[in-house]
Write a protein that holds these residues in place. Structure first.
Motif, PDB file in Angstrom:
ATOM      1  N   ARG A  73      63.517   9.648 -10.208  1.00 44.34           N
ATOM      2  CA  ARG A  73      62.086   9.696 -10.524  1.00 44.34           C
ATOM      3  C   ARG A  73      61.693  11.097 -11.022  1.00 44.34           C
ATOM      4  O   ARG A  73      60.921  11.250 -11.952  1.00 44.34           O
ATOM      5  CB  ARG A  73      61.324   9.334  -9.233  1.00 44.34           C
ATOM      6  CG  ARG A  73      59.907   8.886  -9.372  1.00 44.34           C
ATOM      7  CD  ARG A  73      59.683   7.735 -10.292  1.00 44.34           C
ATOM      8  NE  ARG A  73      60.277   6.486  -9.860  1.00 44.34           N
ATOM      9  CZ  ARG A  73      60.387   5.423 -10.642  1.00 44.34           C
ATOM     10  NH1 ARG A  73      59.954   5.458 -11.882  1.00 44.34           N
ATOM     11  NH2 ARG A  73      60.937   4.323 -10.200  1.00 44.34           N
ATOM     12  N   LYS A  74      62.254  12.113 -10.392  1.00 45.51           N
ATOM     13  CA  LYS A  74      61.916  13.483 -10.802  1.00 45.51           C
ATOM     14  C   LYS A  74      62.401  13.746 -12.227  1.00 45.51           C
ATOM     15  O   LYS A  74      61.684  14.327 -13.042  1.00 45.51           O
ATOM     16  CB  LYS A  74      62.535  14.495  -9.830  1.00 45.51           C
ATOM     17  CG  LYS A  74      62.319  15.936 -10.244  1.00 45.51           C
ATOM     18  CD  LYS A  74      61.677  16.768  -9.161  1.00 45.51           C
ATOM     19  CE  LYS A  74      61.214  18.098  -9.691  1.00 45.51           C
ATOM     20  NZ  LYS A  74      61.306  19.170  -8.733  1.00 45.51           N
ATOM     21  N   SER A  77      60.126  11.990 -14.547  1.00 48.85           N
ATOM     22  CA  SER A  77      58.798  12.611 -14.669  1.00 48.85           C
ATOM     23  C   SER A  77      58.863  13.916 -15.463  1.00 48.85           C
ATOM     24  O   SER A  77      57.871  14.360 -16.020  1.00 48.85           O
ATOM     25  CB  SER A  77      58.146  12.809 -13.301  1.00 48.85           C
ATOM     26  OG  SER A  77      58.932  13.623 -12.485  1.00 48.85           O
ATOM     27  N   PRO A 189      57.300  18.929 -13.536  1.00 45.46           N
ATOM     28  CA  PRO A 189      56.703  17.668 -13.996  1.00 45.46           C
ATOM     29  C   PRO A 189      55.185  17.783 -14.056  1.00 45.46           C
ATOM     30  O   PRO A 189      54.562  18.315 -13.137  1.00 45.46           O
ATOM     31  CB  PRO A 189      57.121  16.661 -12.916  1.00 45.46           C
ATOM     32  CG  PRO A 189      58.279  17.270 -12.213  1.00 45.46           C
ATOM     33  CD  PRO A 189      58.080  18.749 -12.295  1.00 45.46           C
TER      34      PRO A 189
ATOM     35  N   GLN B  11      53.950  13.896  -5.566  1.00 43.58           N
ATOM     36  CA  GLN B  11      54.843  14.544  -6.528  1.00 43.58           C
ATOM     37  C   GLN B  11      54.087  15.580  -7.362  1.00 43.58           C
ATOM     38  O   GLN B  11      54.610  16.656  -7.645  1.00 43.58           O
ATOM     39  CB  GLN B  11      55.425  13.463  -7.445  1.00 43.58           C
ATOM     40  CG  GLN B  11      56.897  13.630  -7.723  1.00 43.58           C
ATOM     41  CD  GLN B  11      57.361  12.639  -8.764  1.00 43.58           C
ATOM     42  OE1 GLN B  11      56.897  11.496  -8.808  1.00 43.58           O
ATOM     43  NE2 GLN B  11      58.268  13.055  -9.620  1.00 43.58           N
ATOM     44  N   SER B  15      54.805  19.550  -7.499  1.00 41.37           N
ATOM     45  CA  SER B  15      55.034  20.221  -8.774  1.00 41.37           C
ATOM     46  C   SER B  15      54.152  21.472  -8.886  1.00 41.37           C
ATOM     47  O   SER B  15      54.618  22.549  -9.270  1.00 41.37           O
ATOM     48  CB  SER B  15      54.728  19.233  -9.907  1.00 41.37           C
ATOM     49  OG  SER B  15      55.331  19.621 -11.098  1.00 41.37           O
ATOM     50  N   LEU B  50      50.595  21.549 -16.739  1.00 41.11           N
ATOM     51  CA  LEU B  50      50.864  20.483 -15.768  1.00 41.11           C
ATOM     52  C   LEU B  50      49.715  19.468 -15.701  1.00 41.11           C
ATOM     53  O   LEU B  50      49.823  18.457 -15.021  1.00 41.11           O
ATOM     54  CB  LEU B  50      51.119  21.059 -14.371  1.00 41.11           C
ATOM     55  CG  LEU B  50      52.338  21.948 -14.193  1.00 41.11           C
ATOM     56  CD1 LEU B  50      52.760  21.980 -12.733  1.00 41.11           C
ATOM     57  CD2 LEU B  50      53.505  21.490 -15.030  1.00 41.11           C
TER      58      LEU B  50
END
Lengths: 261, 312
Positions: A73-74, A77, A189, B11, B15, B50
């Motif tokens: 998934r990383k 992304s 990401p 996530q 990040s 981002l």
């Protein structure tokens, strides 16, 4: 159009305590946080750079248990297009040779591969031989320990850096490249990338799907066996020199006694 | 009501955390306070890459059209790292005030930083000397703001406040939602800052020895820090919940609770650190002063508690 496959491995975080399981001396994956190996973030970054410079497609290939989907998934992304996840109970404890065979079979499932990018070694096993084994199995040129890479037309140019120095390599595509940590700085990401990764296809395959004989993989069929494992002994305290004005002389005498000066 | 962060939101937070941990964020905060915004602006450009600056900009203007739940996730991390600049103003509020596609695109891409004053609760425009667009909201109307040249001193040296006067005709109108978005963003920032103060204090308590053992092994310190954990844990669902409902009452409850929790964290962290925590060279002060400033900004505790009671 450059069709790139990036090999990705999920490893225990190097910041957490890593150990082998007591029952079969394989990696104890439950005891540590699992992350995508940092060198693979660089592999993905390099593939994305090549793709962005021209045209191409980046496929992530990962062999690992179900939870390795987080590592995949990383990579997705960050911007990879699709993924293949080889997950099979029978792969538990496989050695490098078996892993390379499975990877070679999985790479064969991707049509028209121009370039395979791997890390030079994983931070857990540190074998560093899988890229070379893959090159042998697939009959492709290997460019290992690469710190700079350019793809031009049908060929690839690389600067290979080892302790002995830098070698300038060139090979025809398709080829296999393994990169070192000097290759680039991986991107983080973005929100868009993370959301887009949700919709990207991940194909999950078993050993049987790949046509690999299950008698060639797994702990029982590994060419080497771990008989015993123990943690590294703690460092000894060393010798302390008290400085009463003659500290320098004492240090020199100690070094002379050790035949260091 | 679902406010558990999704895997994607976690996530995104990870990040942002990785980016800000890898950059010299404290250095950027100090430079910002000295009137050298360049390192901080570099950080803003990285955050824009981002997607932070595009979160609340509609998709038709190259934004992400993300929800308030995504916004609070990001602001917790921004507060954790004490990122300098008009964050709530530019990221949470300005997109709700502007109807002009060109400016919204510039905001989303991170090319334009905006700041805003919304008297009476936001009387000054933060970092108006750095922002490319200064806005003033009065009686529901949005004006272009003209800042004074000399800043008003804030307890947080990295918050450069400016008095502004409206110029020209109204650019547009706004309901209360822009103000609520700003309050919510600041509440999340406070939560993140409080968490950082707790983490710093807990790390220091493990490392600092007194009478032959780590000071964190003494019960007095354990209880002090356990109280902080409890308050932060109780404030977090209020902040995340207010991002789902977006009602004035819930937003006020979030700001009041996050402010109190972060302020308790600041006091406890300072006490745990002892004299070293007072020194200008130690990073702790960046969060101590930020929390003090944000607790009073965008409406203080009394105002927000009154709104909670009025809405009951």
């Amino acid at each position: 159009m450059t069709n790139i496959v990036v090999l990705v491995k999920q490893v225990p975080d190097t910041y957490s305590e890593r150990k082998l399981s007591e029952s079969d001396h394989t990696l104890d994956r439950e005891s540590a946080d699992a992350v995508i190996d940092e060198i693979n973030e660089r592999s993905v970054e390099e593939a994305l750079k090549i793709k962005e410079a021209g045209e191409g497609e980046v496929t992530v290939l990962c062999v690992g248990p179900d939870r390795a989907t987080d590592a995949i998934r990383k990579a997705l992304s960050m911007g990879a297009d699709k993924a293949i996840h080889v997950s099979d109970e029978s792969l538990h404890g496989s050695d490098m040779l078996a892993t390379a065979k499975v990877l070679a079979a999985a790479i064969g499932k991707v049509e028209g591969v121009d370039l395979v990018i791997a890390g030079n070694e994983a931070s857990d096993g540190r074998g560093g031989a899988v890229p070379a084994m893959l090159a042998e199995l697939l009959g492709l040129p290997q460019l290992t320990h690469v710190r700079q890479l350019t793809v031009e037309g049908g060929s690839v140019k690389a600067d290979r850096e080892t302790e002995e120095g830098i070698t300038h390599l060139e090979a025809n595509l398709p080829a296999i490249v393994s990169v070192t940590e000097k290759i680039n700085e991986p991107r983080y990401p973005s929100f868009k990338g993370i959301m887009a990764a949700k919709k990207k296809p991940v194909e999950t395959l078993t050993v049987a799907d790949l046509g690999v004989d299950s008698g060639e993989v797994g702990l029982g069929n590994a060419w080497s066996t771990v008989l015993e494992a123990s943690p590294k002994p703690p460092r000894t305290a060393g010798e302390r020199v008290e400085d009463d004005g003659d500290g320098g002389t004492k240090v020199a005498e100690y070094l002379v006694a050790q035949k260091l000066i | 009501m679902r406010f558990t962060p999704s895997p994607e939101q976690r996530q995104f937070a990870a990040s942002l955390h990785d980016l800000l941990s890898g950059a010299d964020t404290p250095g950027a905060v100090r430079a910002w306070a000295e009137g050298r915004p360049e390192p901080g602006l570099k950080l803003w450009r990285d955050l824009a890459d981002l997607g932070v600056t595009a979160l609340r900009v509609p998709e038709e203007c190259d934004g992400l059209g993300a929800g308030l739940t995504d916004l609070v996730i990001a602001f917790e991390v921004l507060g954790y790292h004490a990122v300098p600049g008009p964050l709530a103003e530019s990221v949470a509020v300005a997109p709700a005030l502007l109807g002009d596609g060109e400016r919204l695109r510039a905001l989303a891409a991170g090319r334009l930083l905006a700041t805003v004053a919304l008297p009476p609760h936001v009387p000054y425009a933060l970092d108006a000397d750095v922002a490319g667009l200064v806005l003033l909201v009065e009686n529901g109307a949005v004006y272009r703001g003209e800042p004074e040249t000399e800043p008003v001193r804030s307890v947080d040296a990295a918050r450069r406040l400016f008095r502004v006067a409206g110029t020209g005709g109204a650019l547009g109108a706004t309901d209360g939602s822009a103000f609520e978005a700003g309050v919510l963003a600041v509440a999340a920032e406070l939560l993140g800052a409080g968490q950082r103060l707790l983490d710093e204090a807990a790390a220091y308590a493990r490392q600092r020895h007194q009478y032959g053992r780590p000071i964190g092994s003494y019960q007095a310190l354990k209880h002090l820090l356990a109280d902080v954990v409890t308050r932060l844990e109780l404030a977090r669902p209020l902040v995340h919940g207010a991002a789902v409902t977006a009602t004035a009452r819930d937003v006020s409850a979030a700001k009041a609770a996050a402010g109190e929790a972060a302020y308790l964290a600041a006091r406890a962290a300072l006490q745990v650190h002892g004299a070293i925590g007072y020194t200008a060279e130690h990073h702790l002060g960046l969060w101590l002063t930020r929390v003090r400033a944000l607790t009073g900004a965008w409406g203080g505790g009394a105002y927000h508690r009154a709104r909670v009671l009025a809405g009951a």
